[in-house]
Design a protein around this motif. Structure first.
Motif, short mmCIF file in Angstrom:
data_model
loop_
_atom_site.label_atom_id
_atom_site.label_comp_id
_atom_site.label_asym_id
_atom_site.label_seq_id
_atom_site.Cartn_x
_atom_site.Cartn_y
_atom_site.Cartn_z
N THR A 28 -56.20 -97.70 -34.75
CA THR A 28 -55.72 -98.76 -35.64
C THR A 28 -56.79 -99.05 -36.69
OG1 THR A 28 -56.58 -100.50 -34.19
CG2 THR A 28 -54.27 -99.84 -33.87
N CYS A 29 -56.34 -99.56 -37.82
CA CYS A 29 -57.25 -99.92 -38.90
C CYS A 29 -56.44 -100.71 -39.92
CB CYS A 29 -57.87 -98.67 -39.54
SG CYS A 29 -56.66 -97.59 -40.36
N ASP A 30 -57.06 -101.05 -41.01
CA ASP A 30 -56.35 -101.70 -42.11
C ASP A 30 -55.61 -100.60 -42.87
OD1 ASP A 30 -55.42 -103.39 -44.05
OD2 ASP A 30 -57.34 -103.56 -45.11
N ASP A 31 -54.41 -100.25 -42.40
CA ASP A 31 -53.70 -99.06 -42.90
C ASP A 31 -52.62 -99.43 -43.92
OD1 ASP A 31 -50.79 -99.03 -41.52
OD2 ASP A 31 -52.26 -99.94 -40.17
N PRO A 32 -52.18 -98.45 -44.74
CA PRO A 32 -51.16 -98.69 -45.76
C PRO A 32 -49.75 -98.27 -45.34
CG PRO A 32 -52.20 -96.61 -46.24
CD PRO A 32 -52.81 -97.12 -44.95
N VAL A 33 -49.54 -97.98 -44.05
CA VAL A 33 -48.27 -97.39 -43.61
C VAL A 33 -47.07 -98.27 -43.94
CG1 VAL A 33 -46.92 -96.64 -41.60
CG2 VAL A 33 -49.32 -95.96 -41.82
N LEU A 34 -47.13 -99.54 -43.59
CA LEU A 34 -46.00 -100.44 -43.84
C LEU A 34 -45.80 -100.65 -45.34
CD1 LEU A 34 -43.91 -101.88 -42.14
CD2 LEU A 34 -45.35 -103.93 -42.20
N ASP A 35 -46.89 -100.75 -46.09
CA ASP A 35 -46.78 -100.91 -47.55
C ASP A 35 -46.08 -99.70 -48.17
OD1 ASP A 35 -47.99 -103.38 -47.54
OD2 ASP A 35 -49.99 -102.61 -48.02
N GLN A 36 -46.41 -98.51 -47.68
CA GLN A 36 -45.80 -97.31 -48.23
C GLN A 36 -44.32 -97.21 -47.84
OE1 GLN A 36 -48.24 -93.86 -47.34
NE2 GLN A 36 -50.00 -94.71 -48.43
N LEU A 37 -43.97 -97.69 -46.66
CA LEU A 37 -42.56 -97.74 -46.25
C LEU A 37 -41.78 -98.63 -47.21
CD1 LEU A 37 -40.19 -97.28 -44.27
CD2 LEU A 37 -41.08 -99.21 -42.93
N HIS A 38 -42.32 -99.81 -47.50
CA HIS A 38 -41.66 -100.73 -48.42
C HIS A 38 -41.59 -100.16 -49.83
CE1 HIS A 38 -42.82 -104.25 -45.55
NE2 HIS A 38 -41.74 -103.61 -45.15
N LEU A 39 -42.66 -99.48 -50.24
CA LEU A 39 -42.67 -98.86 -51.56
C LEU A 39 -41.56 -97.83 -51.66
CD1 LEU A 39 -44.01 -98.27 -54.33
CD2 LEU A 39 -45.44 -96.58 -53.15
N GLY A 40 -41.43 -96.98 -50.65
CA GLY A 40 -40.38 -95.98 -50.65
C GLY A 40 -39.00 -96.60 -50.72
N GLN A 41 -38.79 -97.67 -49.97
CA GLN A 41 -37.50 -98.36 -50.00
C GLN A 41 -37.19 -98.89 -51.39
OE1 GLN A 41 -38.34 -101.13 -46.82
NE2 GLN A 41 -37.27 -99.91 -45.28
N ASN A 42 -38.21 -99.44 -52.05
CA ASN A 42 -38.02 -99.96 -53.41
C ASN A 42 -37.78 -98.85 -54.43
OD1 ASN A 42 -38.37 -102.56 -52.50
ND2 ASN A 42 -40.49 -102.73 -53.14
N MET A 43 -38.21 -97.64 -54.10
CA MET A 43 -37.99 -96.51 -54.99
C MET A 43 -36.63 -95.85 -54.78
SD MET A 43 -41.56 -94.39 -55.13
CE MET A 43 -43.00 -95.01 -55.98
N GLY A 44 -35.91 -96.33 -53.78
CA GLY A 44 -34.60 -95.74 -53.51
C GLY A 44 -34.60 -94.70 -52.41
N VAL A 45 -35.71 -94.60 -51.66
CA VAL A 45 -35.78 -93.66 -50.54
C VAL A 45 -34.97 -94.24 -49.38
CG1 VAL A 45 -37.29 -92.54 -48.86
CG2 VAL A 45 -38.02 -92.78 -51.24
N THR A 46 -34.05 -93.46 -48.85
CA THR A 46 -33.23 -93.90 -47.72
C THR A 46 -33.38 -92.98 -46.51
OG1 THR A 46 -31.33 -92.66 -48.60
CG2 THR A 46 -31.51 -94.99 -49.20
N GLY A 47 -34.01 -91.84 -46.68
CA GLY A 47 -34.21 -90.90 -45.58
C GLY A 47 -35.39 -90.01 -45.88
N THR A 48 -35.74 -89.18 -44.91
CA THR A 48 -36.90 -88.30 -45.08
C THR A 48 -36.50 -86.85 -44.80
OG1 THR A 48 -37.50 -88.78 -42.78
CG2 THR A 48 -38.61 -90.05 -44.51
N PRO A 49 -37.23 -85.91 -45.41
CA PRO A 49 -38.25 -86.14 -46.42
C PRO A 49 -37.63 -86.55 -47.75
CG PRO A 49 -37.87 -83.79 -46.20
CD PRO A 49 -37.03 -84.47 -45.14
N ALA A 50 -38.41 -87.24 -48.56
CA ALA A 50 -37.99 -87.60 -49.91
C ALA A 50 -39.13 -87.20 -50.84
CB ALA A 50 -37.71 -89.09 -50.02
N ILE A 51 -38.83 -86.30 -51.77
CA ILE A 51 -39.85 -85.74 -52.65
C ILE A 51 -39.78 -86.43 -54.01
CG2 ILE A 51 -40.68 -83.63 -53.76
CD1 ILE A 51 -39.22 -82.08 -51.49
N VAL A 52 -40.91 -86.92 -54.48
CA VAL A 52 -40.98 -87.52 -55.80
C VAL A 52 -41.89 -86.66 -56.66
CG1 VAL A 52 -41.46 -89.59 -57.15
CG2 VAL A 52 -40.69 -89.81 -54.78
N LEU A 53 -41.35 -86.14 -57.75
CA LEU A 53 -42.13 -85.29 -58.65
C LEU A 53 -43.06 -86.13 -59.51
CD1 LEU A 53 -39.32 -82.80 -59.79
CD2 LEU A 53 -40.74 -82.75 -57.72
N SER A 54 -43.92 -85.46 -60.23
CA SER A 54 -44.92 -86.16 -61.06
C SER A 54 -44.30 -87.04 -62.13
CB SER A 54 -45.87 -85.13 -61.71
OG SER A 54 -46.62 -84.47 -60.73
#
Length: 246
Positions: free
Chosen positions: A199-225
């Motif tokens: 455990t640590c001060d990790d970004p996992v939950l923040d990245q989950l929320h970020l993906g949801q806000n980007m329209g990610v609904t399943g995995t894998p989800a690829i975002v190009l540059s």
């Protein structure tokens, strides 16, 4: 001289009137959305390409379109006809730009990065879940992508949310000591191995929320540059064509 002054005054008043009207419309739109659901959070409101309509960006990443009175709302894609390209998806263009902007703010050390040994010809950002079969299938092709000059940046997207075994595994991966150790832990997890709990001060939950806000609904989800979202598994050879590497 007096005529010029009068024209300038009228132009200024016209501009002020348009600004006041726009401000009034934005307030009406926000007000009516709040009446529907007080939890709706508006990120921005701007004039849409269609005259008399406004583009409303929500904090969820969704885009709405409204008339100037906030009376009629449209949730869906806005297309523009082009002689050269046919229908152009203006909504996706907007969302792609926002995804690109959001990803640019993420420090590299908060991703699990698989760089090519030579020149980086392209970069893909992948929201991943370590247990999903197609995520593992894509991971098996990372060496192929690296060989083609593609850098793969992983972001966490535990599909079942916080508190699950997958979530805890992904926290353990992101909490490994350094970049090499994180890649080693990711490889182990993708191959079904058991991870040492960390455990640590990790970004996992923040990245989950970020993906949801980007329209990610399943995995894998690829975002190009450029912010383009490719939902689902894409074979390395096909992805190389999309990236114009062939």
């Amino acid at each position: 001289m007096m005529k010029k002054l009068l024209v300038s005054t009228l132009l200024l008043m016209g501009g002020m009137s348009m600004q006041a009207q726009a401000a009034g419309s934005e307030a009406l739109i926000k007000q009516n959305l709040q009446k529907v659901n007080a939890r709706i959070q508006v990120e921005s409101i701007s004039e849409a390409p269609v005259k008399g309509m406004y583009e409303v960006m929500l904090n969820t990443g969704e885009v709405l379109y409204s008339d100037e009175k906030g009376e009629y709302f449209l949730l869906g894609k806005l297309y523009q006809f082009s002689e050269q390209e046919g229908f152009v998806d203006l909504t996706e263009q907007k969302q792609s730009a926002l995804r690109k902007e959001a990803l640019a703010k993420i420090p590299a050390e908060q991703m699990i990065v698989y760089p090519p040994k030579g020149e980086v010809k392209a970069t893909v950002n992948v929201f991943t879940d370590v247990d999903c079969p197609y995520c593992r299938k894509l991971h098996a092709e990372v060496p192929k992508l690296n060989a083609m000059g593609v850098q793969v940046n992983y972001l966490a997207f535990p599909r079942q949310g916080a508190g699950t075994a997958t979530y805890r595994d992904m926290v353990s991966i992101w909490c490994a000591t350094d970049a090499a150790a994180r890649r080693e832990a990711m490889d182990l997890a993708k191959n079904g191995g058991d991870l040492e709990a960390k455990t640590c001060d990790d970004p996992v939950l923040d990245q989950l929320h970020l993906g949801q806000n980007m329209g990610v609904t399943g995995t894998p989800a690829i975002v190009l540059s450029d912010g383009t979202l490719l939902p689902g598994y894409v074979p390395a050879a096909q992805l190389a064509k999309t990236l114009e590497l062939n």
